[in-house]
Design a protein around this motif. Structure first.
Motif, PDB file in Angstrom:
ATOM      1  N   SER A   1       2.776   2.831  12.570  1.00  0.00           N
ATOM      2  CA  SER A   1       3.475   4.025  12.089  1.00  0.00           C
ATOM      3  C   SER A   1       3.991   3.858  10.662  1.00  0.00           C
ATOM      4  CB  SER A   1       4.660   4.346  13.008  1.00  0.00           C
ATOM      5  OG  SER A   1       5.641   3.324  12.926  1.00  0.00           O
ATOM      6  N   GLY A   2       4.066   2.607  10.191  1.00  0.00           N
ATOM      7  CA  GLY A   2       4.612   2.349   8.862  1.00  0.00           C
ATOM      8  C   GLY A   2       6.126   2.358   8.828  1.00  0.00           C
ATOM      9  N   ALA A   3       6.772   2.351  10.007  1.00  0.00           N
ATOM     10  CA  ALA A   3       8.236   2.399  10.077  1.00  0.00           C
ATOM     11  C   ALA A   3       8.842   1.136   9.460  1.00  0.00           C
ATOM     12  CB  ALA A   3       8.688   2.540  11.531  1.00  0.00           C
ATOM     13  N   ARG A   4       9.933   1.336   8.709  1.00  0.00           N
ATOM     14  CA  ARG A   4      10.620   0.234   8.047  1.00  0.00           C
ATOM     15  C   ARG A   4      12.100   0.288   8.396  1.00  0.00           C
ATOM     16  NH1 ARG A   4       6.932  -1.514   4.062  1.00  0.00           N
ATOM     17  NH2 ARG A   4       8.503  -2.962   3.288  1.00  0.00           N
ATOM     18  N   ASP A   5      12.765  -0.854   8.275  1.00  0.00           N
ATOM     19  CA  ASP A   5      14.205  -0.896   8.505  1.00  0.00           C
ATOM     20  C   ASP A   5      14.790  -2.038   7.685  1.00  0.00           C
ATOM     21  OD1 ASP A   5      16.640  -0.082   9.559  1.00  0.00           O
ATOM     22  OD2 ASP A   5      15.750   0.276  11.532  1.00  0.00           O
ATOM     23  N   TYR A   6      16.130  -2.155   7.723  1.00  0.00           N
ATOM     24  CA  TYR A   6      16.808  -3.182   6.936  1.00  0.00           C
ATOM     25  C   TYR A   6      17.374  -4.276   7.842  1.00  0.00           C
ATOM     26  CZ  TYR A   6      16.399  -0.305   2.769  1.00  0.00           C
ATOM     27  OH  TYR A   6      15.888   0.415   1.717  1.00  0.00           O
ATOM     28  N   TYR A   7      17.206  -5.516   7.388  1.00  0.00           N
ATOM     29  CA  TYR A   7      17.671  -6.694   8.128  1.00  0.00           C
ATOM     30  C   TYR A   7      18.346  -7.640   7.147  1.00  0.00           C
ATOM     31  CZ  TYR A   7      14.484  -4.766  11.575  1.00  0.00           C
ATOM     32  OH  TYR A   7      13.853  -3.919  12.452  1.00  0.00           O
ATOM     33  N   ASP A   8      19.205  -8.522   7.691  1.00  0.00           N
ATOM     34  CA  ASP A   8      19.916  -9.448   6.805  1.00  0.00           C
ATOM     35  C   ASP A   8      19.129 -10.728   6.603  1.00  0.00           C
ATOM     36  OD1 ASP A   8      20.297 -11.024   9.059  1.00  0.00           O
ATOM     37  OD2 ASP A   8      22.445 -10.602   9.244  1.00  0.00           O
ATOM     38  N   GLU A   9      19.762 -11.705   5.965  1.00  0.00           N
ATOM     39  CA  GLU A   9      19.063 -12.952   5.612  1.00  0.00           C
ATOM     40  C   GLU A   9      18.698 -13.787   6.836  1.00  0.00           C
ATOM     41  OE1 GLU A   9      23.430 -14.177   5.624  1.00  0.00           O
ATOM     42  OE2 GLU A   9      22.197 -12.368   5.415  1.00  0.00           O
ATOM     43  N   LYS A  10      19.249 -13.451   8.004  1.00  0.00           N
ATOM     44  CA  LYS A  10      18.926 -14.170   9.237  1.00  0.00           C
ATOM     45  C   LYS A  10      18.080 -13.316  10.191  1.00  0.00           C
ATOM     46  CE  LYS A  10      23.000 -17.139   8.994  1.00  0.00           C
ATOM     47  NZ  LYS A  10      24.241 -17.592   9.692  1.00  0.00           N
ATOM     48  N   ALA A  11      17.488 -12.242   9.647  1.00  0.00           N
ATOM     49  CA  ALA A  11      16.591 -11.337  10.396  1.00  0.00           C
ATOM     50  C   ALA A  11      17.335 -10.510  11.439  1.00  0.00           C
ATOM     51  CB  ALA A  11      15.449 -12.115  11.052  1.00  0.00           C
TER      52      ALA A  11
ATOM     53  N   PRO B   1      29.154 -12.198   1.453  1.00  0.00           N
ATOM     54  CA  PRO B   1      27.893 -11.549   1.079  1.00  0.00           C
ATOM     55  C   PRO B   1      27.246 -10.821   2.262  1.00  0.00           C
ATOM     56  CG  PRO B   1      27.529 -13.896   1.400  1.00  0.00           C
ATOM     57  CD  PRO B   1      29.010 -13.662   1.602  1.00  0.00           C
ATOM     58  N   TYR B   2      26.802  -9.596   2.006  1.00  0.00           N
ATOM     59  CA  TYR B   2      26.061  -8.816   2.997  1.00  0.00           C
ATOM     60  C   TYR B   2      24.670  -8.534   2.419  1.00  0.00           C
ATOM     61  CZ  TYR B   2      30.565  -7.954   5.295  1.00  0.00           C
ATOM     62  OH  TYR B   2      31.772  -8.098   5.933  1.00  0.00           O
ATOM     63  N   TYR B   3      23.663  -9.209   2.965  1.00  0.00           N
ATOM     64  CA  TYR B   3      22.295  -9.040   2.474  1.00  0.00           C
ATOM     65  C   TYR B   3      21.595  -7.912   3.231  1.00  0.00           C
ATOM     66  CZ  TYR B   3      22.295 -13.353  -0.282  1.00  0.00           C
ATOM     67  OH  TYR B   3      22.544 -14.320  -1.230  1.00  0.00           O
ATOM     68  N   ALA B   4      20.627  -7.290   2.550  1.00  0.00           N
ATOM     69  CA  ALA B   4      19.789  -6.270   3.183  1.00  0.00           C
ATOM     70  C   ALA B   4      18.385  -6.363   2.598  1.00  0.00           C
ATOM     71  CB  ALA B   4      20.359  -4.884   2.951  1.00  0.00           C
ATOM     72  N   PHE B   5      17.372  -6.472   3.475  1.00  0.00           N
ATOM     73  CA  PHE B   5      15.976  -6.547   3.050  1.00  0.00           C
ATOM     74  C   PHE B   5      15.165  -5.503   3.812  1.00  0.00           C
ATOM     75  CE2 PHE B   5      17.732 -10.820   2.492  1.00  0.00           C
ATOM     76  CZ  PHE B   5      17.416 -11.057   1.166  1.00  0.00           C
ATOM     77  N   ASN B   6      14.370  -4.746   3.067  1.00  0.00           N
ATOM     78  CA  ASN B   6      13.529  -3.697   3.647  1.00  0.00           C
ATOM     79  C   ASN B   6      12.261  -4.332   4.201  1.00  0.00           C
ATOM     80  OD1 ASN B   6      11.565  -1.504   3.838  1.00  0.00           O
ATOM     81  ND2 ASN B   6      13.075  -0.276   2.763  1.00  0.00           N
ATOM     82  N   PHE B   7      11.980  -4.082   5.489  1.00  0.00           N
ATOM     83  CA  PHE B   7      10.832  -4.743   6.131  1.00  0.00           C
ATOM     84  C   PHE B   7      10.126  -3.770   7.070  1.00  0.00           C
ATOM     85  CE2 PHE B   7       9.070  -7.513   9.556  1.00  0.00           C
ATOM     86  CZ  PHE B   7       8.171  -8.231   8.773  1.00  0.00           C
ATOM     87  N   MET B   8       8.790  -3.800   7.040  1.00  0.00           N
ATOM     88  CA  MET B   8       8.005  -2.937   7.922  1.00  0.00           C
ATOM     89  C   MET B   8       7.991  -3.518   9.330  1.00  0.00           C
ATOM     90  SD  MET B   8       4.016  -1.666   7.610  1.00  0.00           S
ATOM     91  CE  MET B   8       4.287  -0.876   6.026  1.00  0.00           C
ATOM     92  N   VAL B   9       8.515  -2.741  10.281  1.00  0.00           N
ATOM     93  CA  VAL B   9       8.627  -3.238  11.656  1.00  0.00           C
ATOM     94  C   VAL B   9       7.512  -2.718  12.551  1.00  0.00           C
ATOM     95  CG1 VAL B   9      11.106  -3.611  11.582  1.00  0.00           C
ATOM     96  CG2 VAL B   9      10.241  -1.349  12.168  1.00  0.00           C
ATOM     97  N   ASP B  10       6.741  -1.746  12.056  1.00  0.00           N
ATOM     98  CA  ASP B  10       5.635  -1.187  12.837  1.00  0.00           C
ATOM     99  C   ASP B  10       4.497  -0.864  11.881  1.00  0.00           C
ATOM    100  OD1 ASP B  10       3.856   0.292  14.386  1.00  0.00           O
ATOM    101  OD2 ASP B  10       5.435   1.284  15.529  1.00  0.00           O
ATOM    102  N   SER B  11       3.462  -1.693  11.901  1.00  0.00           N
ATOM    103  CA  SER B  11       2.350  -1.525  10.972  1.00  0.00           C
ATOM    104  C   SER B  11       1.513  -0.281  11.286  1.00  0.00           C
ATOM    105  CB  SER B  11       1.447  -2.765  10.990  1.00  0.00           C
ATOM    106  OG  SER B  11       0.966  -3.007  12.301  1.00  0.00           O
TER     107      SER B  11
END
Length: 404
Positions: free
Chosen positions: A226-236, A214-224
């Protein structure tokens, strides 16, 4: 004396006509679009045709040539009349009188964004967006041949396949998918007026089972800020790598890095210190990482080329371009288009020769243990795990489909 009585046989009909005339006729429905009440104008809808120009369109609808010149000069910083695109829709709102003078010109940049040139009083121009509704959807699919085919089998937009390819491009080779590989996605779609599909807003979460892993991907805001977002797995851990796997989206590798290769033009054996990616003439070439352009030039051997310094360790170069789209000293981000595939210099056909330096030495990028992108800052880790928990549960509730 004889008395005669006359009966008005048409009296009921006259009363009905009077009653009908006294009835209040319903007012027409108010139609609002682009921030205007269209009922107040004569509305003309059309598309940009071959040979059309902003001035020609206005002139056709009765705007004086001197006024057109003034309008063009006033709006060109926000709306460049020379960059209107063939096939794009536009709307003209005209006065509801005998003159039918154009009052508003609306150019639809895309399904959502539009530009308004207000010709009333003093000329003004601004951009705006149509109201958009976001709808969450979930889907599961199974690979029988390709990701694109699996997405289409579910009746979904190819844009989802493109987005999935972008998310997993550092961890899954989509040219080597196996029948039975499968995926689940939680994503958001955009709709205009609740009915007009306007594309994908984003993929919130996904899991892709490739060779049963399994390859997980979660969209998460990394900079509140600028609003920049990126994808990280289940272990961040970041899914993104410091470098893209290739400078093109669609390609085939026609020649790899080699200490001794027969040169197809020079007809002799020599080292080939690059990787050749064959693609159609004009295919966009992307910078594989963030950096600064240290060269954008031409030589007899390299043809049109661009060289980018990414940090003190890594530098990349892109050869044989048909067109260079960046200048020396310009900052670029990973994925930015820096040129187009060509066959300039010593090349027998359209391709890009991708060269890679580590600590000043040309190396094979496929043999390097390349760094990952920036991890989530420690202060956001707890927030991240809290945010992905309901998304993991949502993915878990989606049922997989069986392979054909």
């Amino acid at each position: 004396m004889m008395m005669m009585a006359f009966i008005a046989c048409n009296e009921p009909q006259e009363k009905n006509e009077i009653a009908d005339n006294l009835k209040v006729k319903p007012k027409p429905a108010i139609v609002k679009e682009f921030g205007f009440v269209l009922n107040d104008y004569e509305v003309v809808r059309d598309t940009i045709k071959s040979g059309d120009s902003f001035g020609l369109i206005l002139g056709t609808h009765g705007v004086d040539p001197n006024q057109i010149f003034e309008i063009v000069n006033k709006v060109r910083d926000t709306f460049n009349p020379r960059k209107i695109i063939l096939g794009k829709p536009y709307v003209i709102l005209k006065a509801k009188d005998s003159s039918q003078t154009p009052k508003i010109f609306i150019y639809e940049n895309d399904l959502i964004n539009y530009t308004v040139v207000d010709l009333r009083d003093s000329v003004s121009v601004y951009t705006a967006k149509k109201p958009v509704k976001i709808t969450k959807r979930t889907v599961a699919g199974v690979i029988n041949s390709s990701l694109t085919e699996a997405i289409q089998e579910e009746g979904l937009s190819y844009l989802i396949a493109h987005e999935m390819s972008n998310i997993y491009q550092w961890s899954i080779d989509f040219f080597r998918l196996q029948p039975g590989d499968r995926f689940k996605i939680v994503y958001n779609e955009k709709y205009i007026n609740d009915t007009i599909y306007a594309g994908i807003e984003n993929i919130e979460a996904s899991v892709f089972y490739h060779q049963e892993k399994p390859y997980y991907a979660f969209n998460f805001m990394v900079d509140s800020v600028s609003g920049a977002r990126d994808y990280y797995d289940e272990k961040a851990r970041p899914l993104q790598s410091f470098f893209l796997k290739a400078p093109l989206d669609f390609f085939r590798i026609s020649s790899r890095f080699s200490p001794n290769r027969f040169h197809p033009v020079q007809k002799r054996w020599k080292a080939h210190k690059g990787t050749d990616y064959a693609a159609a003439h004009g295919t966009p070439i992307k910078s594989t990482a963030n950096g600064v352009v240290i060269a954008s030039s031409y030589t007899a051997g390299n043809g049109n080329y661009v060289k980018i310094k990414h940090n003190d360790t890594y530098t990349t170069q892109y050869l044989h371009m048909s067109q260079r789209l960046v200048k020396q000293g310009q900052r670029v981000k990973q994925g930015d288009i820096i040129g187009k595939v060509g066959s300039t210099g010593l090349a027998t056909g359209p391709h890009v020769c991708y060269r890679f330096w580590k600590n000043g030495v040309q190396v094979d990028p496929f043999r390097q243990n390349l760094p990952s992108a920036e991890p989530i800052e420690d202060k956001y880790i707890e927030t991240y795990f809290t945010a992905i928990e309901p998304l993991k549960n949502e993915l878990g509730q989606i049922e997989f489909k069986e392979p054909i």
